[in-house]
Design an enzyme around this catalytic site. Structure first.
Site, short mmCIF file in Angstrom:
data_model
loop_
_atom_site.label_atom_id
_atom_site.label_comp_id
_atom_site.label_asym_id
_atom_site.label_seq_id
_atom_site.Cartn_x
_atom_site.Cartn_y
_atom_site.Cartn_z
N TYR A 161 0.83 -1.20 0.00
CA TYR A 161 0.00 0.00 0.00
C TYR A 161 0.86 1.25 0.00
CZ TYR A 161 0.72 0.20 5.13
OH TYR A 161 1.26 0.26 6.39
N CYS A 162 0.25 2.34 -0.47
CA CYS A 162 0.89 3.65 -0.50
C CYS A 162 -0.18 4.70 -0.22
CB CYS A 162 1.57 3.89 -1.85
SG CYS A 162 0.43 3.97 -3.25
N ARG A 163 0.02 5.89 -0.67
CA ARG A 163 -0.94 6.96 -0.42
C ARG A 163 -2.23 6.75 -1.20
NH1 ARG A 163 -2.03 11.73 -3.10
NH2 ARG A 163 -2.98 13.33 -1.80
N MET A 214 -3.89 4.63 1.30
CA MET A 214 -4.26 5.20 2.61
C MET A 214 -5.31 6.28 2.50
SD MET A 214 -2.71 3.49 5.00
CE MET A 214 -3.43 2.19 3.98
#
Length: 102
Positions: free
Chosen positions: A64-66, A93
């Site tokens: 996962y990332c932003r 996120m």
């Protein structure tokens, strides 16, 4: 690589399942908000500095990332390096915080 929704990840975490979560954001982003994943920025994955996760090649790895873009790139990179079960958290996120107001 396949996608996985924030709802599915949260449901699995709430059940107490141990997940191999990898946060591919930068340290300052991880410090602001995270869901407990191991921090391994995309740049390290792209330069093949992945010794910390070598043991996960045949296990489910959720990245996962932003917003889901960098983690998608990371998942494809790991796939090319022989990882067999990578999943990208759709929306990253931003989606997580929107859905769960965390």
């Amino acid at each position: 690589m396949t996608n996985i929704s924030p709802e599915e990840v949260k449901q699995r975490l709430d059940k107490g399942e141990t997940l191999n979560l990898i946060d591919v954001r930068e340290p300052h982003e991880n410090a602001q908000f995270n869901i407990g994943g191991k921090l391994l920025p995309l740049g390290k994955i792209q330069s093949m500095q992945i010794e910390d996760i070598e043991g996960l090649r045949d296990k489910e790895v959720i990245l996962y990332c932003r917003s889901g873009n960098r983690s998608g790139i990371a998942a494809m990179t790991l796939d090319q390096l022989g990882f067999t079960n990578t999943k990208n958290l759709t929306g990253g996120m931003l989606a997580w915080q929107e859905k769960f107001k965390s």
